[in-house]
Design a protein around this motif. Sequence first.
Motif, PDB file in Angstrom:
ATOM      1  N   ARG A  83       0.822  -1.204   0.000  1.00 39.35           N
ATOM      2  CA  ARG A  83       0.000   0.000   0.000  1.00 39.35           C
ATOM      3  C   ARG A  83       0.861   1.260   0.000  1.00 39.35           C
ATOM      4  O   ARG A  83       0.551   2.239  -0.669  1.00 39.35           O
ATOM      5  CB  ARG A  83      -0.930  -0.018   1.211  1.00 39.35           C
ATOM      6  N   TYR A  84       1.946   1.212   0.788  1.00 34.87           N
ATOM      7  CA  TYR A  84       2.741   2.427   0.908  1.00 34.87           C
ATOM      8  C   TYR A  84       3.995   2.312   0.045  1.00 34.87           C
ATOM      9  O   TYR A  84       5.117   2.174   0.543  1.00 34.87           O
ATOM     10  CB  TYR A  84       3.055   2.704   2.376  1.00 34.87           C
ATOM     11  N   GLY A  85       3.763   2.304  -1.244  1.00 33.37           N
ATOM     12  CA  GLY A  85       4.857   2.376  -2.207  1.00 33.37           C
ATOM     13  C   GLY A  85       5.742   1.149  -2.262  1.00 33.37           C
ATOM     14  O   GLY A  85       6.917   1.240  -2.625  1.00 33.37           O
ATOM     15  N   LYS A  86       5.211  -0.017  -1.930  1.00 28.35           N
ATOM     16  CA  LYS A  86       5.992  -1.263  -1.988  1.00 28.35           C
ATOM     17  C   LYS A  86       7.313  -1.116  -1.253  1.00 28.35           C
ATOM     18  O   LYS A  86       8.365  -1.521  -1.734  1.00 28.35           O
ATOM     19  CB  LYS A  86       6.221  -1.670  -3.451  1.00 28.35           C
ATOM     20  N   SER A  87       7.209  -0.535  -0.103  1.00 27.35           N
ATOM     21  CA  SER A  87       8.416  -0.248   0.656  1.00 27.35           C
ATOM     22  C   SER A  87       8.922  -1.508   1.360  1.00 27.35           C
ATOM     23  O   SER A  87       8.208  -2.154   2.117  1.00 27.35           O
ATOM     24  CB  SER A  87       8.099   0.833   1.690  1.00 27.35           C
ATOM     25  N   ALA A  88      10.168  -1.826   1.109  1.00 27.95           N
ATOM     26  CA  ALA A  88      10.758  -3.000   1.741  1.00 27.95           C
ATOM     27  C   ALA A  88      10.955  -2.752   3.228  1.00 27.95           C
ATOM     28  O   ALA A  88      10.735  -3.641   4.057  1.00 27.95           O
ATOM     29  CB  ALA A  88      12.086  -3.337   1.072  1.00 27.95           C
ATOM     30  N   ALA A  89      11.353  -1.532   3.566  1.00 28.43           N
ATOM     31  CA  ALA A  89      11.614  -1.221   4.971  1.00 28.43           C
ATOM     32  C   ALA A  89      10.339  -1.324   5.791  1.00 28.43           C
ATOM     33  O   ALA A  89      10.344  -1.869   6.899  1.00 28.43           O
ATOM     34  CB  ALA A  89      12.198   0.190   5.082  1.00 28.43           C
ATOM     35  N   LEU A 136      -6.619   0.731   7.805  1.00 26.95           N
ATOM     36  CA  LEU A 136      -7.885   1.412   7.487  1.00 26.95           C
ATOM     37  C   LEU A 136      -7.618   2.669   6.681  1.00 26.95           C
ATOM     38  O   LEU A 136      -8.314   2.967   5.714  1.00 26.95           O
ATOM     39  CB  LEU A 136      -8.652   1.742   8.767  1.00 26.95           C
ATOM     40  N   GLY A 137      -6.592   3.424   7.095  1.00 26.44           N
ATOM     41  CA  GLY A 137      -6.220   4.611   6.329  1.00 26.44           C
ATOM     42  C   GLY A 137      -5.877   4.238   4.903  1.00 26.44           C
ATOM     43  O   GLY A 137      -6.281   4.906   3.952  1.00 26.44           O
ATOM     44  N   GLY A 138      -5.140   3.148   4.764  1.00 25.47           N
ATOM     45  CA  GLY A 138      -4.736   2.719   3.424  1.00 25.47           C
ATOM     46  C   GLY A 138      -5.908   2.286   2.570  1.00 25.47           C
ATOM     47  O   GLY A 138      -5.878   2.403   1.351  1.00 25.47           O
ATOM     48  N   LEU A 139      -6.967   1.799   3.236  1.00 28.75           N
ATOM     49  CA  LEU A 139      -8.127   1.328   2.470  1.00 28.75           C
ATOM     50  C   LEU A 139      -9.000   2.476   2.003  1.00 28.75           C
ATOM     51  O   LEU A 139      -9.678   2.366   0.995  1.00 28.75           O
ATOM     52  CB  LEU A 139      -8.981   0.395   3.340  1.00 28.75           C
ATOM     53  N   TYR A 140      -9.010   3.573   2.793  1.00 34.51           N
ATOM     54  CA  TYR A 140     -10.005   4.595   2.485  1.00 34.51           C
ATOM     55  C   TYR A 140      -9.428   5.997   2.265  1.00 34.51           C
ATOM     56  O   TYR A 140     -10.144   6.904   1.938  1.00 34.51           O
ATOM     57  CB  TYR A 140     -11.065   4.641   3.592  1.00 34.51           C
ATOM     58  N   TRP A 141      -8.126   6.138   2.484  1.00 34.61           N
ATOM     59  CA  TRP A 141      -7.532   7.477   2.371  1.00 34.61           C
ATOM     60  C   TRP A 141      -6.333   7.396   1.446  1.00 34.61           C
ATOM     61  O   TRP A 141      -5.434   6.604   1.664  1.00 34.61           O
ATOM     62  CB  TRP A 141      -7.120   7.976   3.763  1.00 34.61           C
ATOM     63  N   THR A 183       1.308   8.205   3.389  1.00 35.83           N
ATOM     64  CA  THR A 183       2.604   7.953   2.739  1.00 35.83           C
ATOM     65  C   THR A 183       3.397   6.913   3.510  1.00 35.83           C
ATOM     66  O   THR A 183       3.058   6.554   4.641  1.00 35.83           O
ATOM     67  CB  THR A 183       3.446   9.238   2.671  1.00 35.83           C
ATOM     68  N   ARG A 184       4.492   6.472   2.856  1.00 35.21           N
ATOM     69  CA  ARG A 184       5.378   5.474   3.464  1.00 35.21           C
ATOM     70  C   ARG A 184       5.941   6.012   4.780  1.00 35.21           C
ATOM     71  O   ARG A 184       5.937   5.331   5.796  1.00 35.21           O
ATOM     72  CB  ARG A 184       6.503   5.168   2.480  1.00 35.21           C
ATOM     73  N   GLN A 185       6.394   7.263   4.741  1.00 34.95           N
ATOM     74  CA  GLN A 185       6.974   7.831   5.957  1.00 34.95           C
ATOM     75  C   GLN A 185       5.939   7.920   7.064  1.00 34.95           C
ATOM     76  O   GLN A 185       6.228   7.631   8.221  1.00 34.95           O
ATOM     77  CB  GLN A 185       7.530   9.240   5.688  1.00 34.95           C
ATOM     78  N   ARG A 224      -0.153   5.602  -7.024  1.00 30.20           N
ATOM     79  CA  ARG A 224      -0.743   4.550  -7.853  1.00 30.20           C
ATOM     80  C   ARG A 224      -1.298   3.431  -6.983  1.00 30.20           C
ATOM     81  O   ARG A 224      -2.390   2.927  -7.198  1.00 30.20           O
ATOM     82  CB  ARG A 224       0.314   4.016  -8.816  1.00 30.20           C
ATOM     83  N   GLN A 225      -0.491   3.041  -5.980  1.00 31.35           N
ATOM     84  CA  GLN A 225      -0.946   1.975  -5.098  1.00 31.35           C
ATOM     85  C   GLN A 225      -2.167   2.428  -4.300  1.00 31.35           C
ATOM     86  O   GLN A 225      -3.082   1.641  -4.056  1.00 31.35           O
ATOM     87  CB  GLN A 225       0.193   1.553  -4.156  1.00 31.35           C
ATOM     88  N   ALA A 226      -2.172   3.698  -3.917  1.00 33.88           N
ATOM     89  CA  ALA A 226      -3.315   4.221  -3.169  1.00 33.88           C
ATOM     90  C   ALA A 226      -4.577   4.073  -4.003  1.00 33.88           C
ATOM     91  O   ALA A 226      -5.616   3.629  -3.520  1.00 33.88           O
ATOM     92  CB  ALA A 226      -3.079   5.690  -2.812  1.00 33.88           C
ATOM     93  N   VAL A 227      -4.450   4.422  -5.289  1.00 35.73           N
ATOM     94  CA  VAL A 227      -5.613   4.313  -6.173  1.00 35.73           C
ATOM     95  C   VAL A 227      -6.048   2.856  -6.302  1.00 35.73           C
ATOM     96  O   VAL A 227      -7.217   2.519  -6.216  1.00 35.73           O
ATOM     97  CB  VAL A 227      -5.287   4.907  -7.559  1.00 35.73           C
TER      98      VAL A 227
END
Lengths: 920, 126
Positions: A108-114, A437-442, A446-448, A535-538
Amino acid sequence: MNTLLVICFSFGYLALLFGVAYAAERRSAARRSLVSNPYVYALSMAVYCTAWTYYGSVGRAAYFGLEFIGIYLGPTLMAPVAWLVLRKIIRICHVQRLTSIADFISARYGKSAALGALVTVVCVLGVVPYISLQIKAIAASFDILTGGGQGSMLAEGTVASSSALITTGALAFFTIIFGVRSVEATERHEGMVLAVALESLVKLVAFLAAGLFVTFGLFKGFGDVFEKAAAVPDLSRLFTLDGAGTSGPQWFTLLVLSMSAILLLPRQFQVSVVENVNENHLRKAMWLFPLYLIIINLFVLPLAFGGRLLAGQSIDADTFVLALPLQAGHPWLALLIYLGGLSAASSMIIVETIALSVMMSNHLLMPLLVRLPPARAESPSWFAYLGQVALHSRRLAVVVVLLLAYGYYAAVGHLLPLVNIGLVSFAAVAQFVPVVLGGLYWKGGTRQGATAGILAGFVVWFFTLVVPTMVGPNLLPSSILEQGLGGWSGLRPFALFGLTGLDYLSHGLFWSWFFNVGLYVGVSLLRMPSALEQRQAVEFVDVFHYRTGFEGPAGWQAGAPLPDVRALLTGFLGKKRTSQALHAFAERFPEVPDASENVATAQADPRLLAYAEKLLAGSIGPASARLLLSSSVGVEDISFDNVVGILRESQQLLEANRQLQKQQRQLQRLTGQLQVAYNQLQELDQHKDEFLYTVTHELRTPLTSIRALSEILTDNPDMEEEERHRFLLTITKESERLSRLITLVLDLEKYESGRATLEKSLVDVPDVLHDALESVGQLLRDKQIQLDVVVPPGLPLLPGDRDRLMQVLVNLLSNAVKSCRADGSGRISVVAEASADTLRITVEDNGKGIDPEFHQLIFDKFFQARNQTMRKPEGSGLGLAITKKIVELHAGRIWVESQPEQGARFSFELPLPVNERMSE
Amino acid sequence: MPTTPHILIVDDEPNIVMSLEFLMRKNGYRVSIARNGTEALEAIKQSPFDVVLLDVMMPDVDGYEVCRQLRQLPGQSHTRVIFLSAKSKEADIQKGYDAGADLYIPKPFSTRQLMTTIKELIGTNV
């Protein structure tokens, strides 16, 4: 009981389960799945009920009454919401091929590995103690059954480490053969799911058996147990929520924690999301699973009260379920109950460990491996090797997780009160709630922001919920609790920043979410999401807009050689799966060159790269898949500007589309308007024709007389003088009639075209009326008509065109005269009257009247044309049309009231200027 | 000598009736006058006519209707009907012939031509 016998049963039971699982996978391969139904799905969700439920609920209930029910109420209340939230998560995970909560958050947050690694670490740290609790439960129940250890079990345990170690080893073995046999994690573990569902059934039956035995065997039913318990003051206190000492915030916390847990615990995510076959199974599971929770909790209170009544303090309440039948001399029943407990614990351990192992492998190990130098060598054997590494690393992770759990148990487990370990685990997992939840609806997260939120939540969780547990066993000085960290009183784990009055769990949850949500939102708002994050957010938020995993913006630029991509996929998925997947892609996008054919020079389509990325994500996680594809195949990750460009382009397309639709609607509206206008024009054209026809017709009549009479006069020079004179007079009259007609037509044309103007002055109404009557005086006398005129004194002056008004009056008067009979019975009355703002003049006759159906038409210049064979009584047919025009030019109105043979009353009203009434 | 031809003039315009009446009398015909459709219908029921000069537009019964009714009467089988009308459209003329007219002359007409035509019609009739 005999130790060997119990061991045999334990292993026999696990082997039986494995057999079931194995058979299920065979059937599944033959496309006769036993698992693809909502009942198995709902039962597998019941992995939620662990040994903690099985043994611990009774223990809790024995001292805290109904409090235990809190963590089952949460999931029950969640059920209706599941259709919204869980279904969305399921859809996203299937589309993006995500296999764990770490995958989900990382993707969801930019395919962040960290971020994936952070989530994995939190999960492992949060859940490993929970697993050790299960190991301990199995070991302790084993010892109780075999008589190896007496006394307490879940609290302050002194269980032989050997039992626990054996348990751990056995479970590692089963976990690996159950769940970690294929590298592609998205390939569902049907066997495991069926085994878990079966275990859920076994633990339910065994627990109910224990409950029935105690309630109806040792007591005389529910009434008996509760009556006897009510007689004991210490127990009757537990009958009310208040008496049990559970506060409101505590209840709320329990609900919130269990709601989070049912969604986000790694094992729950595994069974309800990753192993979901069909989204529609959720519909049944939504009520089946809560039903299961209700049934399994039916006997908790009777067991707790029964235990306290029969055994008192001599047996640990956590062991009542097993100890009561044993004490009553029913070893076989106890064995069944032991197997139920084993089911509860082992299913939890297996599913949780599989989930954790996949997370560890995908998020801790793979991101490192794909960055290794050989990864850039573009060698297919390296990819195949990586695939093997992924599989082995997962097996290793299983062992590591279980060893950690065992180590935790062995090192500190016997020192710590384990009672609340489950809830503390829940609280750890609850730290994912805001970002999920934020990632699903907002779309703004961001990753940070996510990293900061989870990190902060985790730190506070550790400080408020874990640190205090380390004080008891003297791992930390108790001064931390009393004086705070470093002696600063604001940093006391139970009263962070001076917040008191909450139980420690609510307190911890409050502060951890406070910082978690605050930092997640705050840091996210600090900067715009990156292109990839957008893009992932969309794709997450609008997942229901995309139909399949093939769609959505690609995010890759073309450029990778096709064989390399194929080799990469083959390495991880194997030849068969790769060619299946590529065929599926070719069917979806026939225009893209077929990737399953061997064309060495072909370039991979960006959409194919996106598809490959998703396929790989299913094996090694989204972040690693992205890294692998960009580093090893040599494709350029699309730049920020490019993505912004793509986004803008698609936005422009959308905008253009909207514009088109809007224009189409406008066009349709315009077409309609045009049609109306065209019809009006046609009608007007027809009217014009009719008008012309009427006019020429009217002109022909006097013309006929003139011509006929002139010819007669010419052809008959010997006519009598008198007759000759009469003819000549008639010719003159008819000529006058002709010119009057022409004037009228021209007048009317002027009014119609709007070129007529009024020469306004203040008109004295009685004066005009007088003149008008004068001009029709001869006509009146000819027909011997009686005239009544009523004009009140003091009529206001009327602003208007005197000549035009005169024309109106003459017209109405001559019409009235024409309609009257000539036998002396004719009467005409003219009345003028003024109200506050209007002046009305009425001309009434007692002539032949007008049929109501013509009341509108007579003011129409085309009246005669429409009634072509029926001549209008008398007159040109244009007089009333012109009259009406003049009245309307004065902003007035004109109308007629009449019945045939009843006379006619023509009235017109003209507006008066306000406050300009003529004074006396 | 044959009986004097009997002409019926039907028109609501007095000036036109006046000129037609003068013309017919001048040529020695018997003249009857009807100033609207109703009067015309009464007239044709009472006596046979050799020629009926018929206006179309009248306040009550129109000329077409008068012509149609006339054609139903056995006593008027030899009657010649000439429409004299300001309605000069093709469709109006056709309607006149459909109603049973022998001739349809648009107004304004030439009195000389009208007389020639009437004489011809009466001649063939006799």
